[in-house]
Design an enzyme around this catalytic site. Sequence first.
Site, PDB file in Angstrom:
ATOM      1  N   GLU A 103       2.732  -8.109  -1.703  1.00  0.00           N
ATOM      2  CA  GLU A 103       1.314  -8.821  -0.743  1.00  0.00           C
ATOM      3  C   GLU A 103       1.330 -10.251  -1.220  1.00  0.00           C
ATOM      4  O   GLU A 103       0.783 -11.081  -0.412  1.00  0.00           O
ATOM      5  CB  GLU A 103       0.060  -8.214  -1.556  1.00  0.00           C
TER       6      GLU A 103
ATOM      7  N   GLU B   2       1.526   1.860  -3.562  1.00  0.00           N
ATOM      8  CA  GLU B   2       0.274   2.264  -4.006  1.00  0.00           C
ATOM      9  C   GLU B   2       0.006   3.848  -3.875  1.00  0.00           C
ATOM     10  O   GLU B   2      -0.439   4.466  -4.525  1.00  0.00           O
ATOM     11  CB  GLU B   2      -1.146   1.501  -3.854  1.00  0.00           C
TER      12      GLU B   2
ATOM     13  N   GLY C 151       0.937  -1.350  -0.002  1.00  0.00           N
ATOM     14  CA  GLY C 151       0.075   0.009   0.087  1.00  0.00           C
ATOM     15  C   GLY C 151       0.922   1.336  -0.014  1.00  0.00           C
ATOM     16  O   GLY C 151       0.344   2.385  -0.329  1.00  0.00           O
TER      17      GLY C 151
END
Length: 257
Positions: free
Chosen positions: A131, A111, A108
């Site tokens: 992930e 991201e 994340g």
Amino acid sequence: MAHEMIATEVQGAVALIRLNRPQALNALCDQLMRELGEQLLAYDADPAIGAIVLTGNEKAFAAGADIKEMQGRTYPDVLEDDFIAKWETITRIRKPVIAAVAGFALGGGCELAMMCDIILAADTAKFGQPEINLGVIPGAGGTQRLTRQVGKSKAMEMILSARFMDAAEAERANLVSRVVPAADLLDEAMKLAARIAALSPVAVAIAKLSVNRSYEVTLAEGVRFERSVFMPLFGTADQREGMAAFAEKRKPRFARR
Ligand code: CO8
């Protein structure tokens, strides 16, 4: 606005948001994402602010969503809670957001950086989408944004094998706009933000809108969109000031509202 997990300061027309959970490598828990979203919206609504810098610390921009927080969640939990929705606030901000990334930008965290408009990387930066090691996949746009940025082969390798990319590779792959020595990262990001914040706020907002449109539509549609937002700029005081200043060989003075 009292926040525990982010630290903020304003320098001139530039707002700096620092992710501030160093003990967990800035893992992006619910509270942090809520605080970040609230602060981004507040700066977006503040006419005195022209650009925003988002950074972490020397060791980590952010090491991903908070694994310990996600660990106990079930499918019905994540479906009902829709915790990913909080992550989308940053994509609704109209002012430029520059990610200044040093250390880990993983999962994340990678991201989040990719949701910003420009990524400046320190030479210590490491990007990754690990992930798959946790038995899941990127969930905040990683499979889509990384693929658009670096192409299928590299995105597949990173997402399927969890391999990290260092700063030099990230620059070669066009994931970041430039790499600077770690000691200069924040200065460079603040200078870039100040330069943008001194320009026409309307033109800057429309330029961001138009570049982002290129991710969503065909080339022909995008070019039509650009034309439709280019022409109204001739109705702005900033266009008159910018072009008059060029003709008069002086620096333009663009007013913030
Ligand atoms: N979540 C929670 N805690 C974390 C995280 C994380 N992502 N990353 C690090 N921490 C914590 C560690 O548990 C440790 O805490 P403690 O001291 O209490 O044990 C502390 O931060 C320091 O970390 P390490 O001791 O592990 O530091 P190292 O320097 O040895 O290792 C690494 C650094 C390699 C970055 C390692 O911490 C690591 O692998 N972290 C996890 C990286 C990862 O897998 N990220 C992806 C997470 S999943 C994700 O982001 C899904 C996104 C989907 C978004 C959808 C919306 C929610």
